[in-house]
Scaffold this motif. Sequence first.
Motif, PDB file in Angstrom:
ATOM      1  N   ASP A 167       0.834  -1.191   0.000  1.00 21.74           N
ATOM      2  CA  ASP A 167       0.000   0.000   0.000  1.00 21.74           C
ATOM      3  C   ASP A 167       0.876   1.251   0.000  1.00 21.74           C
ATOM      4  OD1 ASP A 167       0.956   0.316   2.597  1.00 21.74           O
ATOM      5  OD2 ASP A 167      -0.897  -0.348   3.557  1.00 21.74           O
ATOM      6  N   GLU A 173      -0.669  -5.070   1.231  1.00 22.95           N
ATOM      7  CA  GLU A 173      -2.093  -4.838   1.026  1.00 22.95           C
ATOM      8  C   GLU A 173      -2.875  -5.904   1.793  1.00 22.95           C
ATOM      9  OE1 GLU A 173      -4.188  -2.869  -0.602  1.00 22.95           O
ATOM     10  OE2 GLU A 173      -3.012  -1.685  -2.022  1.00 22.95           O
ATOM     11  N   ARG A 176      -7.850  -9.777   0.030  1.00 19.13           N
ATOM     12  CA  ARG A 176      -9.286  -9.528  -0.140  1.00 19.13           C
ATOM     13  C   ARG A 176     -10.036 -10.860  -0.204  1.00 19.13           C
ATOM     14  NH1 ARG A 176      -8.627  -4.100   0.998  1.00 19.13           N
ATOM     15  NH2 ARG A 176      -6.797  -3.405  -0.175  1.00 19.13           N
ATOM     16  N   PHE A 221      -5.368 -10.962  -4.174  1.00 23.76           N
ATOM     17  CA  PHE A 221      -5.136  -9.523  -4.326  1.00 23.76           C
ATOM     18  C   PHE A 221      -5.673  -9.086  -5.690  1.00 23.76           C
ATOM     19  CE2 PHE A 221      -1.550 -10.950  -1.633  1.00 23.76           C
ATOM     20  CZ  PHE A 221      -1.785 -10.177  -0.517  1.00 23.76           C
ATOM     21  N   ARG A 225      -8.417  -3.428  -6.507  1.00 24.17           N
ATOM     22  CA  ARG A 225      -9.310  -3.820  -5.405  1.00 24.17           C
ATOM     23  C   ARG A 225     -10.725  -4.108  -5.896  1.00 24.17           C
ATOM     24  NH1 ARG A 225      -6.837   0.683  -2.831  1.00 24.17           N
ATOM     25  NH2 ARG A 225      -8.835   1.787  -2.766  1.00 24.17           N
ATOM     26  N   GLN A 226     -10.852  -4.662  -7.119  1.00 24.33           N
ATOM     27  CA  GLN A 226     -12.163  -4.957  -7.679  1.00 24.33           C
ATOM     28  C   GLN A 226     -12.216  -6.390  -8.186  1.00 24.33           C
ATOM     29  OE1 GLN A 226     -13.675  -2.160 -10.554  1.00 24.33           O
ATOM     30  NE2 GLN A 226     -12.789  -0.389  -9.510  1.00 24.33           N
ATOM     31  N   PHE A 279     -13.593  -3.305  -3.055  1.00 28.77           N
ATOM     32  CA  PHE A 279     -13.129  -3.329  -1.675  1.00 28.77           C
ATOM     33  C   PHE A 279     -12.587  -1.965  -1.281  1.00 28.77           C
ATOM     34  CE2 PHE A 279     -12.927  -7.724  -2.987  1.00 28.77           C
ATOM     35  CZ  PHE A 279     -13.298  -8.442  -1.864  1.00 28.77           C
ATOM     36  N   GLU A 281     -10.100   0.534   0.975  1.00 28.23           N
ATOM     37  CA  GLU A 281      -8.657   0.422   1.215  1.00 28.23           C
ATOM     38  C   GLU A 281      -8.349  -0.435   2.433  1.00 28.23           C
ATOM     39  OE1 GLU A 281      -4.718   3.323   1.740  1.00 28.23           O
ATOM     40  OE2 GLU A 281      -6.730   4.180   1.644  1.00 28.23           O
TER      41      GLU A 281
END
Length: 292
Positions: A167, A173, A176, A221, A225-226, A279, A281
């Motif tokens: 990040d 990160e 997710r 990951f 973040r989608q 998602f 952060e």
Amino acid sequence: MRAGFFALFLAFGICAPVQAQAPRDVLLEVCNQTGFAVAAAAAYRTTPAQSRTLRSWFMIAPGECLNGALNGVVGDDLDLHVMSGSWTWPARETAQTYCVPADATLTQASAPPCSAGRQARPFTRLPIEATSHRGPGGRNFGRVGHRIRCEDLGAADAGLCSGAPTDRRGMAEFVRELEVCNPGHGPVPASVGELMADGTMEFRAWQVLGAGECRVIYRDFPRDRQVLLAPGPDHLTGGGLLCMTDNAEGPVFATPRAGRDEACPAERPLRGSYETVVFGEQTGRMTMYAGQ
């Protein structure tokens, strides 16, 4: 003679515990053997009482070692916690849990339940080694050495850890996770995909969720973040429409289609729909629903 010997023995017996409780400086050498920055917190005694002082956070860059000192440490051990992204060390064994604030602090350690702004985190107890280097007060420095490695997280997380993106702070990160729940009365297939650079979509193999079942079907990951959630062929929901390849075991390739009446080409004959899951952060898990 006997009285003198007994007095000398008694003197040594009293002196040894006193020396063990005398404060000393302890060198904290935590080596970060991951590819991202980690943050460490330590809890240690500064008096003969069992209460501990909490110091957080020490930032350690990837491939580097922390070479800091804790002042006035009493006793022969301290508790250490290290974190980055979704991961914490110790990954398995836990000696103690303390409430740790997000910001840097030097305060008394407290156990859960935690007050607002603090989070319960696991610590591992480490022995303080003796050294031959003299410190303040004539006492030798103590030392605690520890290595932070991806391999210590277990097989599933070790693979993700070794290539984890970072990040804006240089830390890992969050991994997710997408959990999908089927509130309906029958089985529902679901798949997770991502948008490719050429505008096509690639989905993983279908997973069938039974009625009332919830399952994490994605843990990775995602780019930006989608992820895309498809609830199976002909299970049309709101969101985008697509045409998919007929491959039950995946991967499934898809392209968007303009409307429900648009025919799908022979190479992508299955009609379906998808929703885009974004998602935040600091969000590690999202829950979505599929089925009727």
